[in-house]
Design a protein around this motif. Structure first.
Motif, short mmCIF file in Angstrom:
data_model
loop_
_atom_site.label_atom_id
_atom_site.label_comp_id
_atom_site.label_asym_id
_atom_site.label_seq_id
_atom_site.Cartn_x
_atom_site.Cartn_y
_atom_site.Cartn_z
N SER A 1 0.76 -1.17 0.15
CA SER A 1 0.05 0.03 -0.06
C SER A 1 0.83 1.29 -0.16
O SER A 1 0.90 1.95 -0.31
CB SER A 1 -1.14 0.01 1.49
N ASN B 1 -4.55 -3.43 -4.47
CA ASN B 1 -5.35 -2.69 -5.45
C ASN B 1 -5.62 -3.83 -6.31
O ASN B 1 -6.96 -3.84 -6.99
CB ASN B 1 -4.14 -2.18 -6.51
N VAL C 1 -10.02 1.11 2.29
CA VAL C 1 -8.47 1.33 1.56
C VAL C 1 -8.33 2.34 2.28
O VAL C 1 -8.81 3.62 2.25
CB VAL C 1 -8.37 1.74 -0.25
N MET D 1 -4.88 5.37 -2.18
CA MET D 1 -5.48 4.64 -3.49
C MET D 1 -6.25 5.51 -4.49
O MET D 1 -6.47 4.51 -5.75
CB MET D 1 -6.72 3.34 -2.48
#
Length: 298
Positions: free
Chosen positions: A101, A233, A248, A252
């Protein structure tokens, strides 16, 4: 055996072709200079200089030795400079890891770019690891610094680790663009209590998995997990396919996937830590220099 001082003396005399001028340049008197040159010639078993009251000149062996002496002194200076850089953290290697991430957060490329300009001689060895794997690698001495997403789960582990917080990144709710809630700016998670969720397996992404459970528990519901994705993802692909909603990090949003919208969560716990982790007792000058350079205000 000759020493570096004798080499410097000889090179200076060879460049000046005068013991008087060489002594002045070296800030010594002429007799000790002559003694050192004689000792060097005696050690080598050859005559390096022809001298009389008027002139000093190099013999053929002297001309050859002058080239070698200069190379030796240059190499010695290069080694000294490299050791000085290593002692101050400007050379060597740095083993750096990051979670998946973090690749979407601007802190990673900014840090790498800044550090490469700050210490270009340091060799960066990069690897991708989940947070708990990073902590284990740090304690085992297999990693120097890690970009982590949570504090250590075990207090015994925490005593040996240092955390420098970079960001408390907001968490967003990703949902299909055609979802009835998609037109809003923010949402309380309890409003999605009846929705299905897609998550990463806890053994791969415990931080995000537990944060969803924590926020849902405050809203008095248990998330309905419909699907799992191995990579963060991959969650967005499942969201776009209408398989469920996902929690998320805000970074993102940089993944411009058609069919996915994002809502800000109205909850003080809706964030994800981003920090640099290292060993508290790490003596490495490279690590200390990296942390001090990266954590100082830009």
């Amino acid at each position: 055996m000759f020493d570096f001082r004798q080499l410097r003396y000889f090179v200076t005399v060879a460049e000046e072709l005068s013991f008087t001028r060489a002594a002045q340049r070296l800030y010594i008197s002429q007799p000790p200079l002559s003694q050192q040159i004689q000792a060097l010639e005696s050690d080598l078993g050859v005559r390096l200089l022809e001298r009389n009251k008027r002139n000093v000149s190099l013999t053929e062996p002297g001309k050859l030795f002058l080239e070698q002496a200069r190379q030796i002194l240059d190499k010695a200076e290069e080694a000294r400079a490299q050791m000085a850089d290593a002692a101050t953290g400007f050379s060597g290697k740095l083993r750096l890891a990051y979670t998946v991430s973090v690749t979407f957060h601007p802190a990673l490329p900014q840090t790498l770019l800044r550090y490469r300009s700050f210490a270009p001689q340091v060799r960066l060895i990069l690897s991708e690891m989940y947070t708990e794997q990073q902590y284990a690698a740090l304690l085992a001495g297999e990693l120097d610094v890690g970009f982590v997403r949570d504090e250590p789960e075990h207090t015994g582990m925490a005593r040996h680790l240092r955390l420098d917080v970079i960001d408390r990144e907001p968490l967003l709710l990703a949902l299909p663009s055609n979802h009835p809630l998609a037109g809003r700016e923010s949402i309380w998670l309890r409003e999605a209590a009846m929705e299905a969720f897609v998550v990463q397996p806890r053994e791969l992404a415990a931080t995000l998995y537990d944060r969803l459970a924590q926020i849902a528990a405050k809203a008095n519901f248990h998330p309905q997990i419909r699907q799992h994705a191995q990579q963060i993802n991959g969650l967005l692909v499942l969201v776009a396919a209408g398989m469920g909603l996902a929690l998320v990090p805000a970074s993102m949003r940089s993944v411009s996937l058609p069919g996915v919208s994002y809502l800000r969560l109205e909850d003080p716990d809706a964030y994800m830590l981003l920090a640099l982790a290292s060993r508290v007792d790490d003596p490495s000058p490279v690590v200390r220099r990296f942390l001090s350079a990266m954590m100082e205000p830009q």
